[in-house]
Scaffold this motif. Structure first.
Motif, PDB file in Angstrom:
ATOM      1  N   ASN A   1       0.819  -1.219   0.000  1.00 24.35           N
ATOM      2  CA  ASN A   1       0.000   0.000   0.000  1.00 24.35           C
ATOM      3  C   ASN A   1       0.854   1.271   0.000  1.00 24.35           C
ATOM      4  N   TRP A   2       1.984   1.247  -0.688  1.00 26.44           N
ATOM      5  CA  TRP A   2       2.907   2.380  -0.607  1.00 26.44           C
ATOM      6  C   TRP A   2       2.340   3.646  -1.241  1.00 26.44           C
ATOM      7  N   ARG A   3       1.436   3.494  -2.207  1.00 29.48           N
ATOM      8  CA  ARG A   3       0.823   4.663  -2.847  1.00 29.48           C
ATOM      9  C   ARG A   3      -0.672   4.654  -2.574  1.00 29.48           C
ATOM     10  N   VAL A   4      -1.197   5.791  -2.093  1.00 32.56           N
ATOM     11  CA  VAL A   4      -2.595   5.845  -1.652  1.00 32.56           C
ATOM     12  C   VAL A   4      -3.229   7.173  -2.055  1.00 32.56           C
ATOM     13  N   ASN A   5      -4.555   7.174  -2.086  1.00 29.66           N
ATOM     14  CA  ASN A   5      -5.361   8.405  -2.153  1.00 29.66           C
ATOM     15  C   ASN A   5      -4.970   9.367  -3.270  1.00 29.66           C
ATOM     16  N   GLY A   6      -5.233   8.994  -4.494  1.00 23.67           N
ATOM     17  CA  GLY A   6      -4.957   9.874  -5.621  1.00 23.67           C
ATOM     18  C   GLY A   6      -5.894  11.068  -5.677  1.00 23.67           C
ATOM     19  N   LYS A   7      -5.383  12.171  -6.217  1.00 25.64           N
ATOM     20  CA  LYS A   7      -6.171  13.397  -6.342  1.00 25.64           C
ATOM     21  C   LYS A   7      -5.711  14.164  -7.573  1.00 25.64           C
ATOM     22  N   HIS A   8      -6.658  14.728  -8.316  1.00 26.32           N
ATOM     23  CA  HIS A   8      -6.312  15.536  -9.487  1.00 26.32           C
ATOM     24  C   HIS A   8      -6.221  17.005  -9.086  1.00 26.32           C
ATOM     25  N   ILE A   9      -5.131  17.656  -9.492  1.00 26.58           N
ATOM     26  CA  ILE A   9      -4.945  19.086  -9.246  1.00 26.58           C
ATOM     27  C   ILE A   9      -4.934  19.790 -10.594  1.00 26.58           C
ATOM     28  N   ASP A  10      -5.848  20.730 -10.777  1.00 30.31           N
ATOM     29  CA  ASP A  10      -5.952  21.447 -12.048  1.00 30.31           C
ATOM     30  C   ASP A  10      -4.625  22.103 -12.412  1.00 30.31           C
TER      31      ASP A  10
ATOM     32  N   ARG B   1       3.927  10.812   3.119  1.00 33.69           N
ATOM     33  CA  ARG B   1       3.719  12.083   2.433  1.00 33.69           C
ATOM     34  C   ARG B   1       2.233  12.251   2.141  1.00 33.69           C
ATOM     35  N   THR B   2       1.694  13.386   2.563  1.00 36.32           N
ATOM     36  CA  THR B   2       0.262  13.630   2.441  1.00 36.32           C
ATOM     37  C   THR B   2      -0.036  14.632   1.334  1.00 36.32           C
ATOM     38  N   ILE B   3      -1.236  14.549   0.793  1.00 32.43           N
ATOM     39  CA  ILE B   3      -1.689  15.493  -0.220  1.00 32.43           C
ATOM     40  C   ILE B   3      -2.741  16.406   0.410  1.00 32.43           C
ATOM     41  N   PRO B   4      -3.038  17.540  -0.228  1.00 30.65           N
ATOM     42  CA  PRO B   4      -4.009  18.471   0.364  1.00 30.65           C
ATOM     43  C   PRO B   4      -5.319  17.783   0.729  1.00 30.65           C
ATOM     44  N   GLY B   5      -5.782  18.061   1.937  1.00 25.11           N
ATOM     45  CA  GLY B   5      -7.026  17.482   2.425  1.00 25.11           C
ATOM     46  C   GLY B   5      -6.831  16.349   3.406  1.00 25.11           C
ATOM     47  N   GLU B   6      -5.638  15.747   3.441  1.00 27.06           N
ATOM     48  CA  GLU B   6      -5.376  14.646   4.367  1.00 27.06           C
ATOM     49  C   GLU B   6      -4.885  15.180   5.709  1.00 27.06           C
ATOM     50  N   THR B   7      -5.292  14.522   6.788  1.00 28.78           N
ATOM     51  CA  THR B   7      -4.856  14.891   8.129  1.00 28.78           C
ATOM     52  C   THR B   7      -4.127  13.715   8.775  1.00 28.78           C
TER      53      THR B   7
ATOM     54  N   TYR C   1       4.123  18.482   9.778  1.00 27.90           N
ATOM     55  CA  TYR C   1       4.222  19.167   8.487  1.00 27.90           C
ATOM     56  C   TYR C   1       2.872  19.102   7.775  1.00 27.90           C
ATOM     57  N   LYS C   2       2.459  20.215   7.197  1.00 24.06           N
ATOM     58  CA  LYS C   2       1.193  20.245   6.469  1.00 24.06           C
ATOM     59  C   LYS C   2       1.441  20.467   4.975  1.00 24.06           C
ATOM     60  N   SER C   3       0.511  19.992   4.168  1.00 25.77           N
ATOM     61  CA  SER C   3       0.598  20.223   2.731  1.00 25.77           C
ATOM     62  C   SER C   3       0.165  21.651   2.408  1.00 25.77           C
ATOM     63  N   VAL C   4       0.490  22.085   1.200  1.00 27.08           N
ATOM     64  CA  VAL C   4       0.192  23.444   0.745  1.00 27.08           C
ATOM     65  C   VAL C   4      -0.326  23.375  -0.683  1.00 27.08           C
ATOM     66  N   LEU C   5      -1.314  24.196  -0.982  1.00 25.73           N
ATOM     67  CA  LEU C   5      -1.758  24.366  -2.364  1.00 25.73           C
ATOM     68  C   LEU C   5      -2.438  25.721  -2.477  1.00 25.73           C
TER      69      LEU C   5
END
Length: 398
Positions: free
Chosen positions: A220-229, A263-269, A313-317
Protein backbone atom coordinates in the motif's frame (compact mmCIF):
# COMPACT_ATOMS: atom_id res chain seq x y z
CA UNK A 1 9.92 39.36 -29.86
CA UNK A 2 10.77 38.95 -26.17
CA UNK A 3 9.51 41.85 -24.10
CA UNK A 4 12.12 43.53 -21.95
CA UNK A 5 11.86 42.99 -18.21
CA UNK A 6 11.27 45.91 -15.87
CA UNK A 7 14.92 45.78 -14.77
CA UNK A 8 16.14 45.89 -18.38
CA UNK A 9 13.86 48.83 -19.15
CA UNK A 10 15.51 50.83 -16.37
CA UNK A 11 19.05 49.51 -16.95
CA UNK A 12 19.23 47.75 -13.60
CA UNK A 13 21.57 44.79 -13.79
CA UNK A 14 22.51 41.88 -11.57
CA UNK A 15 26.21 41.88 -10.70
CA UNK A 16 26.99 38.29 -11.67
CA UNK A 17 30.47 38.31 -10.15
CA UNK A 18 29.00 39.51 -6.86
CA UNK A 19 26.33 36.80 -7.01
CA UNK A 20 28.86 34.04 -7.63
CA UNK A 21 31.21 35.28 -4.92
CA UNK A 22 28.41 35.70 -2.38
CA UNK A 23 27.16 32.18 -3.03
CA UNK A 24 30.64 30.74 -2.54
CA UNK A 25 31.28 32.78 0.62
CA UNK A 26 28.06 31.47 2.16
CA UNK A 27 28.77 27.88 1.12
CA UNK A 28 32.20 28.15 2.75
CA UNK A 29 30.59 28.76 6.16
CA UNK A 30 29.44 25.43 7.65
CA UNK A 31 25.94 25.84 9.07
CA UNK A 32 24.43 22.51 10.11
CA UNK A 33 21.43 22.77 12.46
CA UNK A 34 22.51 24.31 15.74
CA UNK A 35 25.55 26.01 14.22
CA UNK A 36 23.98 28.70 12.03
CA UNK A 37 25.24 31.72 14.00
CA UNK A 38 28.28 32.45 11.82
CA UNK A 39 26.36 32.44 8.55
CA UNK A 40 23.57 34.56 10.08
CA UNK A 41 26.10 37.15 11.26
CA UNK A 42 27.74 37.12 7.83
CA UNK A 43 24.44 37.71 6.00
CA UNK A 44 23.40 40.47 8.40
CA UNK A 45 26.79 42.15 7.98
CA UNK A 46 26.64 41.85 4.19
CA UNK A 47 23.18 43.39 4.07
CA UNK A 48 24.39 46.33 6.15
CA UNK A 49 27.47 46.70 3.94
CA UNK A 50 25.38 47.07 0.78
CA UNK A 51 22.96 49.49 2.41
CA UNK A 52 20.02 47.30 3.42
CA UNK A 53 18.54 47.51 6.90
CA UNK A 54 18.50 44.12 8.60
CA UNK A 55 18.29 42.62 12.05
CA UNK A 56 18.90 39.38 13.86
CA UNK A 57 15.90 37.54 15.26
CA UNK A 58 16.71 35.18 18.13
CA UNK A 59 15.24 31.69 17.73
CA UNK A 60 17.11 30.27 20.73
CA UNK A 61 20.55 30.65 22.30
CA UNK A 62 23.18 31.33 19.60
CA UNK A 63 20.66 30.69 16.81
CA UNK A 64 19.38 33.66 14.85
CA UNK A 65 17.14 34.32 11.89
CA UNK A 66 18.02 37.27 9.67
CA UNK A 67 15.24 39.67 8.69
CA UNK A 68 15.62 42.62 6.32
CA UNK A 69 13.27 45.23 4.87
CA UNK A 70 13.46 47.56 1.87
CA UNK A 71 10.64 50.10 1.74
CA UNK A 72 8.68 50.25 -1.51
CA UNK A 73 6.52 52.79 -3.31
CA UNK A 74 3.22 51.15 -2.36
CA UNK A 75 1.72 49.58 0.74
CA UNK A 76 2.01 46.10 -0.75
CA UNK A 77 4.81 43.79 0.35
CA UNK A 78 6.53 40.66 -0.92
CA UNK A 79 8.52 38.26 1.27
CA UNK A 80 11.49 36.24 0.01
CA UNK A 81 12.25 33.44 2.48
CA UNK A 82 14.94 30.79 2.68
CA UNK A 83 16.72 28.71 5.29
CA UNK A 84 20.38 29.25 6.15
CA UNK A 85 21.15 25.83 7.63
CA UNK A 86 22.30 22.84 5.61
CA UNK A 87 22.75 19.18 6.34
CA UNK A 88 26.25 18.20 7.59
CA UNK A 89 29.01 17.15 5.18
CA UNK A 90 28.35 13.42 5.80
CA UNK A 91 31.89 12.55 4.75
CA UNK A 92 32.07 14.89 1.74
CA UNK A 93 35.54 16.34 2.31
CA UNK A 94 35.04 19.28 -0.06
CA UNK A 95 31.54 20.17 1.15
CA UNK A 96 32.62 23.54 2.56
CA UNK A 97 35.36 24.28 0.06
CA UNK A 98 33.30 25.71 -2.80
CA UNK A 99 34.71 25.47 -6.28
CA UNK A 100 33.52 26.62 -9.67
CA UNK A 101 34.00 24.19 -12.54
CA UNK A 102 32.41 23.87 -15.97
CA UNK A 103 29.87 26.57 -15.25
CA UNK A 104 28.74 25.12 -11.91
CA UNK A 105 29.39 25.99 -8.26
CA UNK A 106 29.96 22.95 -6.03
CA UNK A 107 29.52 22.72 -2.27
CA UNK A 108 27.04 22.04 0.53
CA UNK A 109 24.23 24.57 0.28
CA UNK A 110 24.95 25.49 -3.32
CA UNK A 111 21.46 24.19 -4.12
CA UNK A 112 19.80 23.77 -0.72
CA UNK A 113 19.71 26.70 -0.39
CA UNK A 114 22.29 29.41 0.17
CA UNK A 115 22.36 30.21 -3.54
CA UNK A 116 18.69 31.26 -3.45
CA UNK A 117 19.34 33.64 -0.56
CA UNK A 118 22.30 35.02 -2.51
CA UNK A 119 20.01 35.60 -5.52
CA UNK A 120 17.56 37.62 -3.43
CA UNK A 121 20.36 39.68 -1.86
CA UNK A 122 21.96 40.30 -5.28
CA UNK A 123 18.60 41.52 -6.59
CA UNK A 124 18.18 43.88 -3.63
CA UNK A 125 21.76 45.11 -4.10
CA UNK A 126 21.00 45.91 -7.75
CA UNK A 127 18.14 48.15 -6.62
CA UNK A 128 20.30 49.90 -4.03
CA UNK A 129 23.13 50.43 -6.52
CA UNK A 130 20.71 51.94 -9.05
CA UNK A 131 19.07 54.08 -6.33
CA UNK A 132 15.77 52.54 -7.40
CA UNK A 133 12.84 52.25 -4.99
CA UNK A 134 11.01 48.95 -5.55
CA UNK A 135 7.31 48.89 -6.32
CA UNK A 136 6.49 46.77 -3.27
CA UNK A 137 8.17 46.68 0.12
CA UNK A 138 10.65 43.82 0.01
CA UNK A 139 11.09 41.56 3.01
CA UNK A 140 13.91 39.03 3.26
CA UNK A 141 13.91 36.28 5.88
CA UNK A 142 16.69 33.77 6.44
CA UNK A 143 15.67 31.08 8.92
CA UNK A 144 17.51 28.49 11.01
CA UNK A 145 16.78 24.83 11.74
CA UNK A 146 14.82 23.93 8.60
CA UNK A 147 16.63 20.61 8.34
CA UNK A 148 15.44 19.43 11.77
CA UNK A 149 12.84 20.96 14.11
CA UNK A 150 11.94 24.24 12.32
CA UNK A 151 12.65 26.57 15.25
CA UNK A 152 13.51 29.41 12.88
CA UNK A 153 10.25 29.44 10.94
CA UNK A 154 8.30 29.00 14.20
CA UNK A 155 10.05 32.14 15.48
CA UNK A 156 9.36 34.09 12.29
CA UNK A 157 5.66 33.26 12.53
CA UNK A 158 5.46 33.96 16.27
CA UNK A 159 7.04 37.38 15.71
CA UNK A 160 4.09 38.20 13.47
CA UNK A 161 5.59 38.28 9.97
CA UNK A 162 3.15 39.84 7.50
CA UNK A 163 3.25 40.19 3.72
CA UNK A 164 0.80 40.37 0.84
CA UNK A 165 2.60 37.58 -0.99
CA UNK A 166 5.63 35.37 -0.59
CA UNK A 167 8.32 33.35 -2.31
CA UNK A 168 9.82 30.37 -0.54
CA UNK A 169 13.09 30.24 -2.45
CA UNK A 170 13.72 26.49 -2.20
CA UNK A 171 15.20 24.88 -5.34
CA UNK A 172 12.55 24.03 -7.94
CA UNK A 173 14.65 24.16 -11.12
CA UNK A 174 12.80 27.45 -11.67
CA UNK A 175 9.41 25.79 -11.89
CA UNK A 176 6.69 27.67 -10.03
CA UNK A 177 5.57 25.49 -7.15
CA UNK A 178 1.91 26.07 -6.32
CA UNK A 179 2.19 23.73 -3.38
CA UNK A 180 3.73 20.61 -1.97
CA UNK A 181 2.99 17.48 -0.01
CA UNK A 182 2.81 17.40 3.75
CA UNK A 183 4.47 14.81 5.91
CA UNK A 184 3.27 12.70 8.83
CA UNK A 185 6.27 10.89 10.33
CA UNK A 186 5.08 7.84 12.21
CA UNK A 187 6.40 4.92 14.19
CA UNK A 188 4.80 1.50 14.16
CA UNK A 189 5.89 -0.97 16.84
CA UNK A 190 5.05 -4.64 17.15
CA UNK A 191 4.92 -6.34 20.54
CA UNK A 192 5.96 -9.88 21.34
CA UNK A 193 7.05 -12.05 24.27
CA UNK A 194 10.74 -12.62 24.95
CA UNK A 195 12.20 -16.04 25.63
CA UNK A 196 15.48 -17.88 25.11
CA UNK A 197 16.45 -18.32 21.48
CA UNK A 198 16.74 -22.09 21.96
CA UNK A 199 13.00 -22.34 22.69
CA UNK A 200 11.40 -19.88 20.24
CA UNK A 201 8.08 -21.72 20.44
CA UNK A 202 7.71 -20.43 24.01
CA UNK A 203 7.77 -16.80 22.93
CA UNK A 204 6.20 -14.43 20.42
CA UNK A 205 8.67 -12.93 17.97
CA UNK A 206 7.92 -9.26 17.32
CA UNK A 207 10.33 -9.25 14.37
CA UNK A 208 8.29 -11.91 12.54
CA UNK A 209 5.15 -9.87 13.17
CA UNK A 210 6.90 -6.83 11.76
CA UNK A 211 7.48 -8.79 8.56
CA UNK A 212 3.72 -8.78 7.94
CA UNK A 213 3.60 -5.06 8.73
CA UNK A 214 6.35 -4.35 6.21
CA UNK A 215 4.51 -6.37 3.58
CA UNK A 216 1.37 -4.30 4.21
CA UNK A 217 3.23 -1.03 3.69
CA UNK A 218 5.00 -2.32 0.60
CA UNK A 219 1.65 -3.32 -0.89
CA UNK A 220 0.00 0.00 0.00
CA UNK A 221 2.91 2.38 -0.61
CA UNK A 222 0.82 4.66 -2.85
CA UNK A 223 -2.59 5.84 -1.65
CA UNK A 224 -5.36 8.40 -2.15
CA UNK A 225 -4.96 9.87 -5.62
CA UNK A 226 -6.17 13.40 -6.34
CA UNK A 227 -6.31 15.54 -9.49
CA UNK A 228 -4.95 19.09 -9.25
CA UNK A 229 -5.95 21.45 -12.05
CA UNK A 230 -2.99 22.50 -14.14
CA UNK A 231 -0.74 19.96 -12.43
CA UNK A 232 -2.18 16.47 -12.87
CA UNK A 233 -2.67 13.47 -10.58
CA UNK A 234 -0.85 13.24 -7.23
CA UNK A 235 -0.85 10.57 -4.52
CA UNK A 236 0.02 10.12 -0.89
CA UNK A 237 2.91 7.72 -0.26
CA UNK A 238 4.49 5.57 2.44
CA UNK A 239 8.21 4.87 2.72
CA UNK A 240 9.76 2.81 5.53
CA UNK A 241 13.09 4.40 6.42
CA UNK A 242 14.34 2.83 9.68
CA UNK A 243 13.87 -0.54 11.39
CA UNK A 244 15.09 -1.54 14.85
CA UNK A 245 14.35 -4.64 16.89
CA UNK A 246 15.75 -7.18 19.29
CA UNK A 247 18.31 -7.01 22.07
CA UNK A 248 20.39 -10.11 21.42
CA UNK A 249 20.69 -12.79 18.78
CA UNK A 250 19.88 -15.55 21.32
CA UNK A 251 16.73 -13.84 22.66
CA UNK A 252 13.35 -13.94 20.91
CA UNK A 253 12.55 -10.28 20.31
CA UNK A 254 9.66 -8.81 22.25
CA UNK A 255 9.62 -5.55 20.28
CA UNK A 256 10.37 -4.21 16.84
CA UNK A 257 10.00 -0.66 15.51
CA UNK A 258 9.84 1.00 12.11
CA UNK A 259 9.75 4.69 11.25
CA UNK A 260 7.75 5.65 8.19
CA UNK A 261 7.71 8.73 5.99
CA UNK A 262 4.07 9.33 5.03
CA UNK A 263 3.72 12.08 2.43
CA UNK A 264 0.26 13.63 2.44
CA UNK A 265 -1.69 15.49 -0.22
CA UNK A 266 -4.01 18.47 0.36
CA UNK A 267 -7.03 17.48 2.43
CA UNK A 268 -5.38 14.65 4.37
CA UNK A 269 -4.86 14.89 8.13
CA UNK A 270 -2.77 12.91 10.59
CA UNK A 271 -6.00 11.40 11.94
CA UNK A 272 -6.77 10.16 8.41
CA UNK A 273 -3.33 8.57 8.28
CA UNK A 274 -3.83 6.77 11.58
CA UNK A 275 -7.17 5.32 10.46
CA UNK A 276 -5.61 4.26 7.17
CA UNK A 277 -2.71 2.46 8.88
CA UNK A 278 -5.11 0.69 11.23
CA UNK A 279 -6.96 -0.49 8.13
CA UNK A 280 -3.72 -2.02 6.81
CA UNK A 281 -2.73 -3.70 10.06
CA UNK A 282 -5.90 -4.94 11.74
CA UNK A 283 -6.41 -7.75 9.18
CA UNK A 284 -3.04 -9.24 10.22
CA UNK A 285 -4.72 -10.42 13.43
CA UNK A 286 -6.64 -12.94 11.35
CA UNK A 287 -3.48 -14.94 10.62
CA UNK A 288 -1.56 -13.99 13.78
CA UNK A 289 -3.89 -14.10 16.82
CA UNK A 290 -1.17 -12.74 19.14
CA UNK A 291 -0.37 -9.82 16.85
CA UNK A 292 -0.12 -6.51 18.72
CA UNK A 293 0.97 -3.16 17.39
CA UNK A 294 1.23 0.49 18.38
CA UNK A 295 1.11 3.62 16.18
CA UNK A 296 2.80 6.89 17.18
CA UNK A 297 2.10 9.90 14.95
CA UNK A 298 4.54 12.76 14.29
CA UNK A 299 7.42 10.76 15.72
CA UNK A 300 10.92 10.90 14.26
CA UNK A 301 14.11 9.76 16.02
CA UNK A 302 15.61 13.24 15.54
CA UNK A 303 12.56 15.17 16.82
CA UNK A 304 12.65 16.11 20.50
CA UNK A 305 10.98 19.54 20.52
CA UNK A 306 7.30 19.38 21.60
CA UNK A 307 6.15 22.14 19.22
CA UNK A 308 7.14 20.33 16.03
CA UNK A 309 5.97 16.97 17.38
CA UNK A 310 2.53 18.46 18.04
CA UNK A 311 2.24 20.32 14.74
CA UNK A 312 4.09 18.24 12.18
CA UNK A 313 4.22 19.17 8.49
CA UNK A 314 1.19 20.25 6.47
CA UNK A 315 0.60 20.22 2.73
CA UNK A 316 0.19 23.44 0.75
CA UNK A 317 -1.76 24.37 -2.36
CA UNK A 318 -2.53 27.90 -3.58
CA UNK A 319 -4.63 28.99 -6.52
CA UNK A 320 -2.88 29.70 -9.83
CA UNK A 321 -4.97 32.89 -9.86
CA UNK A 322 -3.12 34.36 -6.86
CA UNK A 323 -1.29 37.62 -7.57
CA UNK A 324 2.08 36.10 -6.64
CA UNK A 325 1.64 33.42 -9.33
CA UNK A 326 0.76 36.00 -11.96
CA UNK A 327 3.71 38.18 -10.93
CA UNK A 328 6.24 35.33 -11.00
CA UNK A 329 4.89 34.06 -14.32
CA UNK A 330 5.14 37.52 -15.89
CA UNK A 331 8.70 38.07 -14.62
CA UNK A 332 9.78 34.60 -15.73
CA UNK A 333 8.44 35.17 -19.24
CA UNK A 334 10.13 38.56 -19.52
CA UNK A 335 13.50 37.17 -18.46
CA UNK A 336 13.40 33.74 -20.10
CA UNK A 337 11.14 34.36 -23.07
CA UNK A 338 8.71 31.51 -22.45
CA UNK A 339 5.97 30.58 -20.00
CA UNK A 340 7.06 28.88 -16.76
CA UNK A 341 6.08 25.36 -15.81
CA UNK A 342 3.74 25.00 -12.84
CA UNK A 343 4.47 22.23 -10.35
CA UNK A 344 3.22 20.48 -7.23
CA UNK A 345 6.26 19.41 -5.24
CA UNK A 346 6.78 16.02 -3.64
CA UNK A 347 9.01 17.45 -0.89
CA UNK A 348 8.11 19.69 2.06
CA UNK A 349 9.14 23.33 2.46
CA UNK A 350 8.63 26.14 4.95
CA UNK A 351 5.98 27.58 2.63
CA UNK A 352 3.75 25.39 4.82
CA UNK A 353 4.14 27.85 7.71
CA UNK A 354 3.90 30.95 5.52
CA UNK A 355 0.61 29.79 3.97
CA UNK A 356 -1.02 27.80 6.76
CA UNK A 357 0.07 29.88 9.77
CA UNK A 358 0.80 33.41 8.49
CA UNK A 359 -1.83 33.38 5.73
CA UNK A 360 0.64 34.62 3.09
CA UNK A 361 -0.08 33.34 -0.45
CA UNK A 362 3.31 31.81 -1.24
CA UNK A 363 4.91 30.07 -4.19
CA UNK A 364 7.95 27.83 -4.00
CA UNK A 365 10.40 29.09 -6.60
CA UNK A 366 14.17 28.96 -6.72
CA UNK A 367 17.25 27.94 -8.70
CA UNK A 368 18.79 24.50 -8.58
CA UNK A 369 17.76 20.95 -9.36
CA UNK A 370 16.13 19.41 -6.27
CA UNK A 371 17.86 16.07 -6.89
CA UNK A 372 21.21 17.78 -6.25
CA UNK A 373 20.22 18.68 -2.69
CA UNK A 374 21.78 16.59 0.11
CA UNK A 375 24.08 14.81 -2.35
CA UNK A 376 27.88 14.50 -2.18
CA UNK A 377 28.14 16.28 -5.53
CA UNK A 378 25.75 19.15 -4.78
CA UNK A 379 26.15 21.89 -7.37
CA UNK A 380 24.26 24.59 -9.23
CA UNK A 381 24.61 26.04 -12.72
CA UNK A 382 25.83 29.64 -12.65
CA UNK A 383 23.53 30.39 -15.58
CA UNK A 384 20.51 29.39 -13.49
CA UNK A 385 21.74 31.48 -10.57
CA UNK A 386 21.83 34.53 -12.80
CA UNK A 387 18.43 33.76 -14.28
CA UNK A 388 16.85 33.37 -10.84
CA UNK A 389 18.34 36.64 -9.59
CA UNK A 390 17.05 38.47 -12.66
CA UNK A 391 13.56 37.04 -12.16
CA UNK A 392 13.61 37.98 -8.46
CA UNK A 393 14.71 41.49 -9.41
CA UNK A 394 11.88 41.87 -11.91
CA UNK A 395 9.40 40.63 -9.31
CA UNK A 396 10.70 43.20 -6.83
CA UNK A 397 10.13 45.95 -9.37
CA UNK A 398 6.70 44.70 -10.45
Amino acid sequence: MKKESRSQEKEIRIDLNYLRDLTKKMVKIPSPPGKEKEVALFIASELERIGIKGKLQRAEKDRYNVFAKMKGKTNKSILFQGHMDTIPDYGWKEAFWPKEKDGRIYGRGSVDMKSSIACAIAAMKALVSAKEVPEKTILLAGTVDEETEKRGIFTLIERGVEADMGVCCEPTDLKIGLGHKGNVPLRVSTKGRATHGSTPEAGVNAVYHMGDVLAAFEKNWRVNGKHIDGIGHVHGTYSVGIIRGGESYFVVSDQCHIWIDRRTIPGETKEDVKREVEGFLNPIKGSRPEFQYEIALNERPDWKWPKIIERGYKSVLISPKEEIVRLASSSYKKVVGSDPEMAFLMYWTEADFLVNEAGIPTIIFGPGEPAEAHSTHESIAVSQLERAARIYLDMMMG
